[in-house]
Design an enzyme around this catalytic site. Sequence first.
Site, short mmCIF file in Angstrom:
data_model
loop_
_atom_site.label_atom_id
_atom_site.label_comp_id
_atom_site.label_asym_id
_atom_site.label_seq_id
_atom_site.Cartn_x
_atom_site.Cartn_y
_atom_site.Cartn_z
N ASP A 1 0.82 -1.22 0.00
CA ASP A 1 0.00 0.00 0.00
C ASP A 1 0.85 1.26 0.00
O ASP A 1 0.79 2.09 0.91
CB ASP A 1 -0.95 -0.01 1.20
CG ASP A 1 -1.95 -1.14 1.15
OD1 ASP A 1 -3.02 -0.94 0.56
OD2 ASP A 1 -1.64 -2.23 1.67
N HIS B 1 0.56 3.63 -2.37
CA HIS B 1 -0.37 4.69 -2.78
C HIS B 1 0.38 5.87 -3.39
O HIS B 1 0.17 7.03 -3.01
CB HIS B 1 -1.22 5.14 -1.60
CG HIS B 1 -2.27 4.16 -1.20
ND1 HIS B 1 -3.52 4.14 -1.77
CD2 HIS B 1 -2.25 3.13 -0.32
CE1 HIS B 1 -4.24 3.17 -1.24
NE2 HIS B 1 -3.48 2.52 -0.36
N ASP C 1 -1.65 -2.05 -4.39
CA ASP C 1 -1.87 -0.60 -4.27
C ASP C 1 -0.57 0.17 -4.35
O ASP C 1 -0.28 1.04 -3.52
CB ASP C 1 -2.62 -0.28 -2.97
CG ASP C 1 -4.12 -0.45 -3.09
OD1 ASP C 1 -4.59 -0.70 -4.21
OD2 ASP C 1 -4.82 -0.34 -2.07
N ASN D 1 -6.77 -2.91 -4.96
CA ASN D 1 -8.08 -2.42 -5.38
C ASN D 1 -8.01 -1.02 -5.96
O ASN D 1 -8.93 -0.60 -6.67
CB ASN D 1 -9.05 -2.44 -4.19
CG ASN D 1 -8.57 -1.59 -3.04
OD1 ASN D 1 -7.45 -1.73 -2.56
ND2 ASN D 1 -9.41 -0.67 -2.58
N HIS D 2 -6.95 -0.27 -5.69
CA HIS D 2 -6.82 1.07 -6.25
C HIS D 2 -6.23 1.06 -7.66
O HIS D 2 -6.56 1.93 -8.46
CB HIS D 2 -5.95 1.95 -5.34
CG HIS D 2 -6.68 2.51 -4.16
ND1 HIS D 2 -7.14 3.81 -4.11
CD2 HIS D 2 -7.04 1.95 -3.00
CE1 HIS D 2 -7.74 4.02 -2.96
NE2 HIS D 2 -7.69 2.90 -2.26
N HIS E 1 -4.28 -9.24 -1.35
CA HIS E 1 -4.70 -7.85 -1.11
C HIS E 1 -6.22 -7.83 -0.99
O HIS E 1 -6.93 -7.64 -1.97
CB HIS E 1 -4.24 -6.95 -2.25
CG HIS E 1 -4.42 -5.48 -1.99
ND1 HIS E 1 -3.39 -4.67 -1.56
CD2 HIS E 1 -5.50 -4.68 -2.07
CE1 HIS E 1 -3.82 -3.44 -1.40
NE2 HIS E 1 -5.10 -3.42 -1.71
N HIS F 1 -4.35 -0.87 6.25
CA HIS F 1 -3.32 0.15 6.40
C HIS F 1 -2.69 0.17 7.79
O HIS F 1 -1.65 0.80 7.98
CB HIS F 1 -3.91 1.53 6.09
CG HIS F 1 -4.06 1.78 4.62
ND1 HIS F 1 -4.08 3.05 4.07
CD2 HIS F 1 -4.19 0.92 3.58
CE1 HIS F 1 -4.23 2.96 2.76
NE2 HIS F 1 -4.30 1.68 2.44
#
Length: 746
Positions: free
Chosen positions: A43, A45, A83, A150-151, A239, A276
């Site tokens: 993650d 991001h 992610d 998922n992002h 994930h 997270h």
Amino acid sequence: MPGRRARPTLDSDAGEVAGSDSHDVEAETETDADTFKILIATDNHIGYMEKDPIRGNDSFDSFEEILQLAQTHGVDFILLGGDLFHDNKPSRKCMHNTMTLLRQYCMGDRPCPVEILSDQKENFSDKFGIVNYEDPNYNVGMPVFSIHGNHDDPSGDGSLCALDLLSAAGLVNYFGKQTEVDDISIKPILLRKGSSKVALYGLGNVRDERLNRTFQKKKVKMFRPEESMDEWFNMLVIHQNRYIVRFTDLAHGPTNYIPESFLDDFLQLILWGHEHECLVDPVHNSVQDFHITQPGSSVATSLCEGEAVPKHVAILKITGQSFRVEPIRLRSVRPFIMDEVSLKDINGLRPTDQKAVNEFLQERVEDLIERAMAEWEELHPGVDEAQWPKPLIRLRVEYSGGFTTFNPQRFGQAFVQRVANPKDILQFHRKRAGGAGAGSKKKGDLANIDAFIPEKLEDFRVEDLVTEYLNAQNLDILPENELGEAVRLFVEKEDREAIKDFLADSLDRTRTYLTTQSTTEDSDKMKEEIDREKKSRVDVFQAEVDVKRKAEQNKTELLSAGRRASGTGSGDEGEASDEDLDEPAARARKPKPSTRGQGAAATRARGRGRGAAAAAAPRKSRAKPKVIESDEDEVMLIDQDNDEEEESAPPPARASASAASSTGTARKRKLPASLAAAAATPAAKRKAATGAAAASKPRQSKLAFGASQSQRAVNLEDDDDGMTFSNFNHSTTPAGGGRTGTRSRR
């Protein structure tokens, strides 16, 4: 029946989170020839709030620190748990910065000591089918392996994501991508370093409700190496929601997560992404007898208590059947302090004295800022105070007992130069009253529990609900169904430009129609013409949607027939020839945008364009999968082709009919070119090219799981005594099929 494998051991001297915060660690000069050394993170991001003048570089700074740590510790490779990007379509700046960092830190002459034994064409779904550090065209010193989250999941034409671009550029080894989410097969990357062997499994994000149902239907198969099965250290990267919701008011739904009990008990270590909160120290699952490590995110994307936990990555060391996780705290992460206060519990504070309330809250925020700066100074001794970052501060204010709220943004004006989030420092909330009210609410939730059943959820789609609501309104210009599609893209795929682009396109088309077609200046007649033009667009868009739904039904029937044939007949009988695949079925094997999560080529295939505006432009063909069955393994493949089709002229009859319906008068009026193109049926435009493409494209044969490694698949079977795993050879299926282990259904 093969013996049960030796269980993994976790070294007792593994570093604790609180005691592993030093970055002054030089790369080891003497490497253990039998020990895998992997940096794990999840993650990242990248690109989160990149347009913010204060926090815009936070995600890039933390990702660069992760790459620096990997170089400093001399790891064999980096393993990411999804992610990597925050947005499904990263900006050019985001992609440029990411590719620059990967090239800067991952390229080099240092040889990678890890050998891959499995068939790489089945591990990596790109065209080249080879790990980047073995590609003769690249010099990769520190490879990166990653699944999608998922992002940054695959979507749109070709079912591609940002990781596909990095994979094609030779910067990232992208694995764990599934072509069919209702029947999942996971084949590991078989790694060897000295005498240690690691089977690395990867499963990119799938919508949790669907993956939950796929597990319950026993449609998730995991392949295992047949030779020396007990010598492999089995690790899974996943994930999904883990059903750990500690710091939010709303928990996941009853099927909106993946229970740990669903995962196979032959696994030894799970790298869990998506959550997270940093829980990097391995947690042992006594039922399944494996460990789970959850590094958490490397940048705070929400102001909640879980994000306020110090951020870590970890060095994973694997030797034989034992492993060790050494957490490392990230220093570049912006300091984040969160606290909570109840106004009614403060002595001397009255609800009628708003000035005193403001002064009290300002003092609490001042204290939080001092705490944040003290922690930063402790991690960065000797750094000039002018270079300290502005902290993130969140103060949750419970205002029951007669107190009232006020404007948080006005309150934050006093801290604009001191905090990174002055607009949302305060978060007001009120505790829910107990008693009958709370009991009735809980009872109501239990009464409506059937609404959470996955089969029920599949009957509802976002665009249908939006369209139903918009149909009750009285829109004069905007087509309701196209607006519903734009809203769906905005909500589900976070396409922030979807609604704006739709509005601009709709207004432009209406303006063009009035300019070129309208001959009246009377406002009432002009409204009638606008209404006719709008209805024409609604009909064209709905016709295209109906074609796609029909194609999806044909695809489902075709796949079902193929599975039945593969289970009862020989490989030749179950094989679908090119002649058997008619044109609607060929189109059915493309991702369907209007059905949530039901695309065959992607886990969540969405973002197919916005209605007739997209239909008006020249089209390229979508991916043309071919359904191939092999008489060796009786597993169905989806072969993705991306050949372009030549455009055929729109049928004159359809264009004339559409023009007649749009005018609605005895005098026929010629449509503009854009509306005529939009009115053309996509099926008619692609029919001729589809047949030619099917005839010229050779059929792809089923890829074996590795000629040098005979594999066994872990298949979920419907036994009366619970859930069992059955091993069968990939090339030839034994009559009995040995069992490797059993577990009760949970």
